[in-house]
Design a protein around this motif. Sequence first.
Motif, PDB file in Angstrom:
ATOM      1  N   GLY A 341       0.817  -1.194   0.000  1.00  8.31           N
ATOM      2  CA  GLY A 341       0.000   0.000   0.000  1.00  8.31           C
ATOM      3  C   GLY A 341       0.853   1.246   0.000  1.00  8.31           C
ATOM      4  N   CYS A 342       0.191   2.394  -0.017  1.00 15.24           N
ATOM      5  CA  CYS A 342       0.901   3.677   0.041  1.00 15.24           C
ATOM      6  C   CYS A 342       1.310   4.012   1.464  1.00 15.24           C
ATOM      7  N   PHE A 343       0.443   3.725   2.437  1.00 19.74           N
ATOM      8  CA  PHE A 343       0.690   3.995   3.857  1.00 19.74           C
ATOM      9  C   PHE A 343       1.059   5.456   4.076  1.00 19.74           C
ATOM     10  N   ASP A 344       0.299   6.327   3.393  1.00 20.58           N
ATOM     11  CA  ASP A 344       0.465   7.767   3.554  1.00 20.58           C
ATOM     12  C   ASP A 344      -0.382   8.185   4.755  1.00 20.58           C
ATOM     13  N   LEU A 345       0.212   8.787   5.759  1.00 21.15           N
ATOM     14  CA  LEU A 345      -0.426   9.049   7.050  1.00 21.15           C
ATOM     15  C   LEU A 345      -0.883   7.726   7.683  1.00 21.15           C
ATOM     16  N   LEU A 346       0.036   7.006   8.230  1.00 15.60           N
ATOM     17  CA  LEU A 346      -0.251   5.711   8.839  1.00 15.60           C
ATOM     18  C   LEU A 346      -1.294   5.873   9.946  1.00 15.60           C
TER      19      LEU A 346
END
Length: 477
Positions: A341-346
């Motif tokens: 995944g991108c995991f942008d702002l976990l």
Amino acid sequence: MNTSHTPLLVVGDALLDHDLCGRADRLAPDAPVPVVHGTRRSSRPGGAALAACLAAADGRPVTLVTALGDDEASTTLRELLTGRVGLVEVPLDGDLSSKTRVLAGDRPLLRLDDGEGRARESTEEAVAAVAGADAVLVADYGRGTADVLRQALAGAAAHAPVVWDPHLRGGPPVPGVRLATPSAQEARVLAQQAGEDAEPGDEGGLRTAARDARALVGAWQAHAVTVTLGERGALLSYGETPLLVPTPAAATGDPCGAGDRFAAAAAGLLADGAFTEAAVQAAVHAATQYVAEGGARAVTAPEPQDTPTDPSAADGDTTADARRTAARVRAAGGTVVAAGGCFDLLHAGHVALLQAARRAGDCLIVCVNSDDSVRRRKGDGRPLVPATDRVRVLRALECVDAVAVFDEDTPEHILGELRPHIWAKGGDYARTRLPEQPLVESWGGQVLLLPYLDGRSTTGLARRAALAPAPTGGRTR
């Protein structure tokens, strides 16, 4: 090799280890003993040589000072160490000690010990290596190497961090060591020798371990003693109230060599200037991961050196580390799980997914979209967090064993390199055939959907953050 790490000198007794692994599903007709068949034989460095190889696998220059002779076992061990660590030899009287384990699956059935060789004397080269070391790990298996270099080691402890991994057949650490790392069993016996009795009703418990550690700090004049507790972690004592460092997760597997993994990790971090508490915490994590990845049987050959493939990865070539992690777990018969995944702002939804994925196997590798990949998928305003930071945050999670960054729109290429047994995705993909599913299934892998926490999303977090009122007064951070 990453030479930004401080070089480490390992001093101690090298061994040669063999494993005969097979299956046992019946008893012999002439005696009630298991019949082991389909055996595979492997050889690897043991004792101080294993500790040295593990320290080198962390990416630092390592030199091993040990006793070797002209016997067959010594010759084999030299070959196994070639290209992995530097070697300074002291003379050995007799044959190098070796041990052979017979295993059925992961269960040891029998151990055969050969060779009782001992270090005869020091050499000028060995003394000079100890005197000039930036940091020293002593793995004293009671076969004389530490004894013949004891005076030099005492001098080193006065100016450099020295970690001493004691064993029952060896002598006590020299005064002034930064950290001693006995197991609970070793600490109990060694503390009794120092005059410390166990607390009634707590033989083998945490109170006894704390009392033993306190007694050994005084008896050995050590800065600190850490008693390793297996699945419970480790207990660190400076002589007063101890610090319990628990394991990050339950790890089932072959624990042989876990103490060497712990000591090597702690010594390397202390060499790099870490505080003792931080070194012990990281060493507990390293030992736990080592057991989960198959233990000593995964340390049979030098690990391949990969060329960096993604400049956006943080703290070195994380993608190469992911490939090595997958190879080690697969070689040990474990299950490799990958998630992407991108995991942008976990957020909490990500963490729940990753924790569930880790419980599905023996390691978890997270495949992360690079900044360019995220931008193509999400638009010019994304990512909100650059790949270097996203990788660093993911690697800090206890459930994540390695991270790989990919630049394509979908992760087929990196999946083809990792070949995970399980490709885990969030449950919001239910009733959807993922584009990477045929690839994963082509090598017998399984795409697995895991529950996803409702109401958590990076887009929602970003929208709420944009609508939040600006702080008034003072400085923002």
